[in-house]
Every structure is written in C-alpha cells, then in structure tokens.
Design an enzyme around this catalytic site. Structure first.
Site, PDB file in Angstrom:
ATOM      1  CB  SER A   1       3.910   4.636 -12.151  1.00 60.37           C
ATOM      2  OG  SER A   1       3.278   3.443 -11.749  1.00 60.37           O
TER       3      SER A   1
ATOM      4  CD  GLN B   1       7.771   4.933  -4.631  1.00 63.42           C
ATOM      5  OE1 GLN B   1       7.065   3.952  -4.744  1.00 63.42           O
ATOM      6  NE2 GLN B   1       7.471   5.939  -3.824  1.00 63.42           N
ATOM      7  N   GLY B   2      11.878   4.198  -7.669  1.00 64.36           N
ATOM      8  CA  GLY B   2      12.615   2.963  -7.927  1.00 64.36           C
ATOM      9  C   GLY B   2      12.702   2.129  -6.664  1.00 64.36           C
TER      10      GLY B   2
ATOM     11  CD  GLU C   1      -3.533  -9.606   0.838  1.00 64.44           C
ATOM     12  OE1 GLU C   1      -4.388 -10.172   0.145  1.00 64.44           O
ATOM     13  OE2 GLU C   1      -2.857  -8.626   0.424  1.00 64.44           O
TER      14      GLU C   1
ATOM     15  CB  SER D   1       8.476  -2.668  -6.691  1.00 62.27           C
ATOM     16  OG  SER D   1       7.537  -2.216  -5.753  1.00 62.27           O
TER      17      SER D   1
ATOM     18  CD  GLU E   1       0.995   5.320  -1.810  1.00 61.11           C
ATOM     19  OE1 GLU E   1       0.819   5.541  -3.008  1.00 61.11           O
ATOM     20  OE2 GLU E   1       1.369   4.229  -1.381  1.00 61.11           O
TER      21      GLU E   1
END
Length: 387
Positions: free
Chosen positions: A156, A121-122, A367, A124, A239
């Site tokens: 990851s 996954q690209g 948060e 962040s 997820e």
C-alpha cells in the site's frame, strides 16, 4: 493540564484546522492531489504536536496515553482526514526503528519521517501472504552490500514511497522463520520497479514491487541477519494498540453517524434493533482498545490481546458496512468513488463493504487471529503443523 482542558484545546484546534471540504475535494482526486493533500495534512498535525503522539518524547512524541485517547476521539468526532500515506512510516517504520534499529538508523529516519518521508511495507508476496514465512525474495551478502531479487505484493502506498521495510530470505537452508532478514530499502535504488494494482473498487493504492539485483548496504540491515522474523512481529504489532484505538473511534463517530443517516427515517423496528446492537458493539470495541493501550503502557499486554482487538474490529467493520450497503439500497450500488483520505467508513457503503474485506486478511487473517487467541490466549492445544 487536566484532560478536560486538553480536550477543549484539541476541540478548538480541530474547529480551526480540520478542512470542512476535504471529503468533496478528495473524492475523485488524482494520485498527485491525494499525496499533496496527505503531506499537507500531516504537516498541519505535526505543527500542533498531534502527528506522532505515541513516539518517545525525544523524537517528538511523549503524549500521555490518556491524552492520546482524547486526541483520537476528538479527531474522529470532527471527521478529520486519516493519515493514510504516513501510516506505515509513523507506525510500522517508527516502531521497527525504535525497537530494533541502530542509533544511526534512528537519527537518519525518524526526523525524516516527521519531515514527510513516506514508507511502504515490503512483506507479502504472491505465494506468501497470510503465511508470510514462506516468502521467496532472496538477499545474498556480497561485500558491504546485499543483492536482492524477488517480488513483493499488496504494498500500500508504494507509488509514493521513499523507503521500504523489506523482508528477504538470507539463509535458504534454515527453517523458514529462521532464515529471514529485515532491511531498509531506498526506493530510488536501481533495480526497484513499482507497478500499481487496481483493486475491486477502482483504487490503486496497492502496488507490486519488483526487485532485480537491488543492492542494499549492509548498514541498512535491521537487527541480526536471519532474525528478521522476530523484528517483523514487532512491526506487525504496531498496527494494534493506539492505531486500533484511532480506527475504533472513527468507526464509532463518522462510521456510525453515516450509518444512522443511511437509515433515516427509522421506521422499522428491525433496523432500530440492528443500530442499537452496533452501538453496543462499538462501545465494547472502544473499551477493548482503550484497555489495550493502557495495558501496553503498563507493560501488561496479554499474548493474544492484540489479536482479539484486530479480529473484533475487522469483523465489526465488515458487518456494519454490509448493513450500510443493504439499507442504502440501489443508490449505494451506483457510487463509483469515495474520498481518497477517508478510512473504511466513508458512507459510500458498497465501496466501504468491498474495502472492509482488506481488514480480515492483512496483518494476519481472521483465521490466524483465532488460532493465536486459542493457543496463546486460552492455552488450547496447538494446531498440528503441516511440516
């Protein structure tokens, strides 16, 4: 088939196929050994029809929700290895393709994922983590391609990935959530560089991805240009639901068993009380997860239900591993490795506790989850915008 009969079949399969020595063989395993083991275990599950039960039947899934619950419960009870390397492919990539991909994209990639294609996954970036909409990677249309420049972080499994789910900004002048597009990136494309990041427990499953003039065919755009943010929400939501159910079952089986063993002999009433509380909380988590997947199957999921489950799981995981590190004493402080194919409940308590903090940050920090629960779930006034 009745659920009891199905459970019996899964239990018998697990007794024959789950490798009993995997924790020992995967402790201290090299990257190559880890990848080979993960691919072999995925092929084993796929051969039994257990790798992608949540996919539609036409693509190799179609297992009823009640049977999926039984499947993940039995895999957890038999301490089966997790599909760490295939996770993004079978959950995030698959859900993206099924929800927003073209027929050609689905025909190209879904069978390939079943054959072992690995995804990363690209999303962040160095300055766009929890505030993902602030991403700065750019994609500029030039003829039949997009030219992409930028950097991705916390990817990851990037070292082993064949393809990447990539978010990039295609309209720098649009409001930040409206100028993002979603792409499928072949990781062998010239201009792609992957660098591993060693984390606090010594693992290198996190990676940086550098993109320098990378050409992505326009045919690899997912959905409509500048509407990738909406597609990404479906990907992040993958997820939750069944994946959270699997993690909850593992926490309640291997995780809780390790914790009870760490406390033996139980001679302290305070320790017994903490274990009882954890058992109650795990029962609540399992109930929430099972309700979530059943509601999802019925099309009745509430706007904050997934956030409740994610928040509950991540903070329970953190509390349990913290307590495990406390009761395990000095021995836990000297363990330097854990099984590469385990989850966050390996029994290496200090390493598990450090790793547990990952869960309170990615996929929406705690948060953010509380804000979603407050605003979308409880209908409280929206938090003032900073812009």
């Amino acid at each position: 088939m009745s659920l009891d009969n199905f459970r019996g079949e899964v239990r018998a399969w697990c007794e024959r196929h789950v490798p009993t020595d995997w924790r020992a063989s995967q402790t201290g395993a090299s990257e190559a050994e880890f990848a080979a083991f993960q691919k072999a275990w995925f092929a084993e599950l796929h051969g039994a029809g257990f790798a992608v039960p949540h996919w539609p039947a036409q693509w190799g899934g179609g297992m009823p929700v009640d049977e999926q619950i039984v499947l993940y419960s039995e895999l957890a009870a038999h301490d089966a290895p997790r599909l760490v390397l295939a996770f993004v492919g079978i959950h995030h990539a698959a859900s993206t393709l099924l929800v927003a991909g073209t027929d050609e994209q689905r025909r190209r990639h879904l069978p390939a994922i079943l054959d072992g294609e690995i995804w990363v996954q690209g999303f962040s970036e160095p300055e766009a983590g929890s505030d993902l909409a602030s991403l700065r990677t750019t994609a500029r249309r030039v003829g039949d391609n997009y030219l992409v420049d930028g950097q991705k972080l916390w990817a990851s499994g990037g070292l082993h990935a064949d393809w990447c789910l990539l978010l990039a900004r295609t309209d720098p002048d649009a409001p930040k959530r409206r100028g993002i597009s979603y792409f499928l990136l072949d990781m062998t494309t010239p201009g792609v560089e992957v660098r591993p990041i060693r984390n606090a427990i010594g693992d290198s499953h996190f990676c940086e991805i550098f993109l320098d003039g990378v050409e992505i065919p326009a045919a690899n755009l997912i959905g409509v240009e500048n509407q990738g943010w909406q597609v990404a929400q479906a990907t992040l939501g993958a997820e939750r639901g069944m994946t959270m159910l699997e993690l909850a079952e593992r926490l309640g089986n291997a995780g809780f068993r390790w914790l009870v063993q760490a406390c033996q002999p139980i001679e302290d009433g305070l320790v017994a009380d903490r274990l009882a509380r954890f058992e109650i909380e795990i029962a609540g988590l399992r109930g929430l997860c099972r309700d979530l997947v059943q509601q999802h199957d019925a099309g009745a999921v509430g706007p904050a239900d997934a956030s409740v489950v994610k928040l509950y799981y991540s903070e329970l995981l953190q509390r349990m591993t913290d307590f495990g590190a406390e009761v395990a004493g000095m021995a836990a402080q000297t363990q330097l490795t854990k099984p590469a194919s385990s989850g966050w409940e390996s029994g290496s308590w200090m390493l598990d506790f450090i790793g547990s903090w990952e869960w309170t940050i990615p996929g929406g920090a705690s948060e953010i989850q509380r804000t979603i629960i407050a605003e979308r779930g409880l209908g409280l006034p929206r938090e003032p915008s900073a812009v």
